[in-house]
Motif scaffolding. Structure first.
Motif, PDB file in Angstrom:
ATOM      1  N   PHE A  83       0.719  -1.359   0.399  1.00  0.00           N
ATOM      2  CA  PHE A  83      -0.208  -0.179   0.401  1.00  0.00           C
ATOM      3  C   PHE A  83       0.790   1.007  -0.020  1.00  0.00           C
ATOM      4  O   PHE A  83       0.732   2.137  -0.820  1.00  0.00           O
ATOM      5  N   GLU A  84       2.050   1.760   0.923  1.00  0.00           N
ATOM      6  CA  GLU A  84       2.355   2.315   1.038  1.00  0.00           C
ATOM      7  C   GLU A  84       3.303   2.340  -0.302  1.00  0.00           C
ATOM      8  O   GLU A  84       4.416   3.407  -0.607  1.00  0.00           O
ATOM      9  N   GLY A  85       4.047   1.204  -0.827  1.00  0.00           N
ATOM     10  CA  GLY A  85       4.804   0.723  -1.388  1.00  0.00           C
ATOM     11  C   GLY A  85       4.212   1.953  -3.070  1.00  0.00           C
ATOM     12  O   GLY A  85       5.027   2.418  -3.547  1.00  0.00           O
ATOM     13  N   TYR A  86       2.900   1.544  -3.238  1.00  0.00           N
ATOM     14  CA  TYR A  86       2.437   2.019  -3.745  1.00  0.00           C
ATOM     15  C   TYR A  86       2.020   3.522  -4.094  1.00  0.00           C
ATOM     16  O   TYR A  86       2.389   3.830  -5.415  1.00  0.00           O
ATOM     17  N   PHE A  87       2.125   4.078  -3.276  1.00  0.00           N
ATOM     18  CA  PHE A  87       1.584   5.407  -2.616  1.00  0.00           C
ATOM     19  C   PHE A  87       3.249   6.150  -3.340  1.00  0.00           C
ATOM     20  O   PHE A  87       3.468   6.629  -4.284  1.00  0.00           O
ATOM     21  N   ALA A  88       4.125   5.420  -2.574  1.00  0.00           N
ATOM     22  CA  ALA A  88       5.935   5.983  -3.065  1.00  0.00           C
ATOM     23  C   ALA A  88       5.986   6.282  -4.766  1.00  0.00           C
ATOM     24  O   ALA A  88       6.951   6.174  -5.615  1.00  0.00           O
ATOM     25  N   TYR A  89       5.133   5.070  -5.397  1.00  0.00           N
ATOM     26  CA  TYR A  89       5.493   4.645  -7.301  1.00  0.00           C
ATOM     27  C   TYR A  89       4.808   5.391  -8.015  1.00  0.00           C
ATOM     28  O   TYR A  89       5.615   6.339  -9.094  1.00  0.00           O
ATOM     29  N   ASN A  90       4.164   5.824  -7.211  1.00  0.00           N
ATOM     30  CA  ASN A  90       2.893   6.926  -8.282  1.00  0.00           C
ATOM     31  C   ASN A  90       2.691   7.890  -7.483  1.00  0.00           C
ATOM     32  O   ASN A  90       1.450   8.822  -7.945  1.00  0.00           O
ATOM     33  N   PHE A  91       3.622   8.533  -6.594  1.00  0.00           N
ATOM     34  CA  PHE A  91       3.470   9.909  -6.017  1.00  0.00           C
ATOM     35  C   PHE A  91       3.669  10.602  -6.805  1.00  0.00           C
ATOM     36  O   PHE A  91       1.994  12.108  -6.890  1.00  0.00           O
ATOM     37  N   ARG A  92       3.395  11.096  -8.057  1.00  0.00           N
ATOM     38  CA  ARG A  92       3.752  12.502  -9.230  1.00  0.00           C
ATOM     39  C   ARG A  92       1.946  12.259  -9.531  1.00  0.00           C
ATOM     40  O   ARG A  92       1.918  13.182  -9.920  1.00  0.00           O
ATOM     41  N   THR A  93       1.038  11.006  -9.618  1.00  0.00           N
ATOM     42  CA  THR A  93      -0.341  11.193 -10.354  1.00  0.00           C
ATOM     43  C   THR A  93      -1.073  10.552  -9.306  1.00  0.00           C
ATOM     44  O   THR A  93      -2.327  10.113  -9.207  1.00  0.00           O
ATOM     45  N   MET A  94      -1.482  10.501  -7.788  1.00  0.00           N
ATOM     46  CA  MET A  94      -1.836  10.104  -6.969  1.00  0.00           C
ATOM     47  C   MET A  94      -3.147  11.038  -7.499  1.00  0.00           C
ATOM     48  O   MET A  94      -3.906   9.734  -7.431  1.00  0.00           O
ATOM     49  N   GLY A  95      -3.225  11.539  -7.742  1.00  0.00           N
ATOM     50  CA  GLY A  95      -4.810  12.313  -7.599  1.00  0.00           C
ATOM     51  C   GLY A  95      -5.977  12.126  -8.579  1.00  0.00           C
ATOM     52  O   GLY A  95      -6.766  12.148  -8.833  1.00  0.00           O
ATOM     53  N   SER A  96      -4.642  11.265  -9.919  1.00  0.00           N
ATOM     54  CA  SER A  96      -5.461  10.806 -10.769  1.00  0.00           C
ATOM     55  C   SER A  96      -6.105   9.056 -10.600  1.00  0.00           C
ATOM     56  O   SER A  96      -6.769   8.675 -11.783  1.00  0.00           O
ATOM     57  N   MET A  97      -5.673   8.637  -9.631  1.00  0.00           N
ATOM     58  CA  MET A  97      -6.117   7.359 -10.159  1.00  0.00           C
ATOM     59  C   MET A  97      -6.868   6.110  -9.297  1.00  0.00           C
ATOM     60  O   MET A  97      -7.888   7.066  -8.211  1.00  0.00           O
ATOM     61  N   GLN A  98      -7.103   5.919 -10.150  1.00  0.00           N
ATOM     62  CA  GLN A  98      -8.883   5.179  -9.735  1.00  0.00           C
ATOM     63  C   GLN A  98      -8.753   3.697  -9.382  1.00  0.00           C
ATOM     64  O   GLN A  98      -9.615   3.376  -9.080  1.00  0.00           O
ATOM     65  N   ASP A  99      -7.464   3.288  -9.308  1.00  0.00           N
ATOM     66  CA  ASP A  99      -7.522   1.655  -8.865  1.00  0.00           C
ATOM     67  C   ASP A  99      -7.740   1.221  -7.449  1.00  0.00           C
ATOM     68  O   ASP A  99      -7.753   2.819  -6.625  1.00  0.00           O
ATOM     69  N   LEU A 100      -8.283   0.773  -7.060  1.00  0.00           N
ATOM     70  CA  LEU A 100      -8.503   0.578  -5.586  1.00  0.00           C
ATOM     71  C   LEU A 100      -7.322   0.915  -4.952  1.00  0.00           C
ATOM     72  O   LEU A 100      -8.293   2.158  -3.183  1.00  0.00           O
ATOM     73  N   ARG A 114      -1.099  15.765   1.718  1.00  0.00           N
ATOM     74  CA  ARG A 114      -0.006  16.133   1.672  1.00  0.00           C
ATOM     75  C   ARG A 114       0.272  15.022   0.780  1.00  0.00           C
ATOM     76  O   ARG A 114       1.261  15.222   0.386  1.00  0.00           O
ATOM     77  N   TYR A 115      -0.383  13.579   0.797  1.00  0.00           N
ATOM     78  CA  TYR A 115      -0.315  12.968  -0.107  1.00  0.00           C
ATOM     79  C   TYR A 115      -1.026  12.984  -1.833  1.00  0.00           C
ATOM     80  O   TYR A 115      -0.110  12.151  -2.188  1.00  0.00           O
ATOM     81  N   LEU A 116      -1.558  14.473  -1.938  1.00  0.00           N
ATOM     82  CA  LEU A 116      -1.620  14.480  -3.758  1.00  0.00           C
ATOM     83  C   LEU A 116      -0.656  15.617  -4.106  1.00  0.00           C
ATOM     84  O   LEU A 116      -1.058  16.007  -5.180  1.00  0.00           O
ATOM     85  N   THR A 117      -0.250  16.006  -2.873  1.00  0.00           N
ATOM     86  CA  THR A 117       0.526  17.222  -3.775  1.00  0.00           C
ATOM     87  C   THR A 117       2.386  17.295  -3.461  1.00  0.00           C
ATOM     88  O   THR A 117       2.887  18.216  -3.437  1.00  0.00           O
ATOM     89  N   GLN A 118       2.214  16.152  -3.881  1.00  0.00           N
ATOM     90  CA  GLN A 118       3.930  15.645  -4.240  1.00  0.00           C
ATOM     91  C   GLN A 118       5.011  15.878  -2.963  1.00  0.00           C
ATOM     92  O   GLN A 118       5.637  16.906  -2.975  1.00  0.00           O
ATOM     93  N   ASP A 119       4.346  15.985  -1.811  1.00  0.00           N
ATOM     94  CA  ASP A 119       5.023  16.207  -0.228  1.00  0.00           C
ATOM     95  C   ASP A 119       6.359  15.766  -0.547  1.00  0.00           C
ATOM     96  O   ASP A 119       6.259  14.794  -0.447  1.00  0.00           O
ATOM     97  N   ALA A 120       7.713  16.824  -0.412  1.00  0.00           N
ATOM     98  CA  ALA A 120       8.847  15.627   0.018  1.00  0.00           C
ATOM     99  C   ALA A 120       8.880  15.417   0.745  1.00  0.00           C
ATOM    100  O   ALA A 120       9.486  13.950   0.934  1.00  0.00           O
ATOM    101  N   PHE A 121       8.427  14.825   2.816  1.00  0.00           N
ATOM    102  CA  PHE A 121       8.270  14.270   3.581  1.00  0.00           C
ATOM    103  C   PHE A 121       7.297  13.221   3.104  1.00  0.00           C
ATOM    104  O   PHE A 121       8.268  12.177   3.836  1.00  0.00           O
ATOM    105  N   VAL A 122       6.318  13.337   3.127  1.00  0.00           N
ATOM    106  CA  VAL A 122       5.549  11.985   3.015  1.00  0.00           C
ATOM    107  C   VAL A 122       6.063  11.629   1.804  1.00  0.00           C
ATOM    108  O   VAL A 122       6.181  10.544   2.114  1.00  0.00           O
ATOM    109  N   LEU A 123       6.840  11.751   0.612  1.00  0.00           N
ATOM    110  CA  LEU A 123       7.337  10.843  -0.172  1.00  0.00           C
ATOM    111  C   LEU A 123       8.703  10.373   0.619  1.00  0.00           C
ATOM    112  O   LEU A 123       8.775   8.537   0.600  1.00  0.00           O
TER     113      LEU A 123
END
Length: 244
Positions: A83-100, A114-123
């Motif tokens: 789940f968190e690995g998914y975010f790290a891989y897709n952080f640039r396009t999280m706002g448009s992701m429509q899978d589960l 912050r998870y949708l704005t490419q925040d440096a810390f959470v990434l």
């Protein structure tokens, strides 16, 4: 409420806070909150069920405490790695992701945009978590299942990493809120207290307890070794021999 079910003021293109946050390619979720939370809960239940079956076959006599710890680390391994690995891989396009996973992240982001704005810390934090604490959580679970002597050492390391990351996660958000006057959570209490506070508190309370358990176990082991060594020294001196 799903991320797409809010009535937005004119000119506001997303339901996240701060309202001026720029979210690349934002698309509203197709599933609502109940559906997403239910699927997440079902996934956790499946992980627990499979873990229970496997561990009972490996060590039928395992204590309930160790079983619960194994289930915790397996769940952590799945969440961190996938789940968190998914975010790290897709952080640039999280706002448009429509899978589960994408929709789950957008639902959670109602409490922390912050998870949708490419925040440096959470990434950086999520990348470290996925790369290290995820795989090591699986290893720790296996060591506990096989009663390996390294179990407590690795349990302490992984738990400290989780605890430290979560403290920084809370601290950076609180700093921005109270010092910079920037709020990342929607005003509804359910998002702040339910998602942001409660869901992350598990990685404060449980790792905190596991660190205490690890320190106590290590303390007891070294105390026993030291006591045995002192006993051998006394026996050696009584017999006129030197014990190294």
């Amino acid at each position: 409420m799903a991320a797409g079910n809010f009535t937005l003021p004119p000119g506001q293109v997303h339901p996240y806070y701060p309202v001026e946050a720029h979210i690349v390619g934002y698309l509203a979720n197709k599933w609502n909150t109940l559906q997403l939370v239910s699927m997440f809960a079902a996934g956790c239940a499946a992980i627990f069920g499979v873990t229970l079956v496997v561990v009972r076959k490996i060590r039928p006599t395992l204590s309930n405490g160790d079983l619960a710890t194994i289930m915790w680390f397996v769940l952590c391994g799945c969440i961190h790695s996938f789940f968190e690995g998914y975010f790290a891989y897709n952080f640039r396009t999280m706002g448009s992701m429509q899978d589960l996973f994408g929709q789950l992240w957008k639902e959670y982001s109602l409490s922390d945009s912050r998870y949708l704005t490419q925040d440096a810390f959470v990434l950086c934090m999520e990348t470290v978590t996925a790369a290290f604490w995820g795989p090591l959580s699986f290893v720790t679970a296996a060591l506990i299942a096989y009663d390996h002597p390294v179990r407590y050492s690795l349990q302490l390391i992984v738990s400290l990493g989780q605890f430290y990351g979560d403290v920084l996660y809370y601290a950076t958000s609180m700093f921005d809120h109270y010092i910079l006057n920037v709020t990342y959570s929607r005003p509804e209490p359910a998002y702040y207290w339910g998602y942001f506070v409660l869901m992350n508190a598990f990685w404060i309370v449980i790792p905190g307890w596991l660190m205490i358990q690890s320190v106590n176990a290590t303390w007891s082991a070294f105390s026993a070794v030291n006591d045995a060594h002192r006993l051998l020294e006394r026996v050696g001196r009584a017999n006129g021999k030197k014990v190294n």
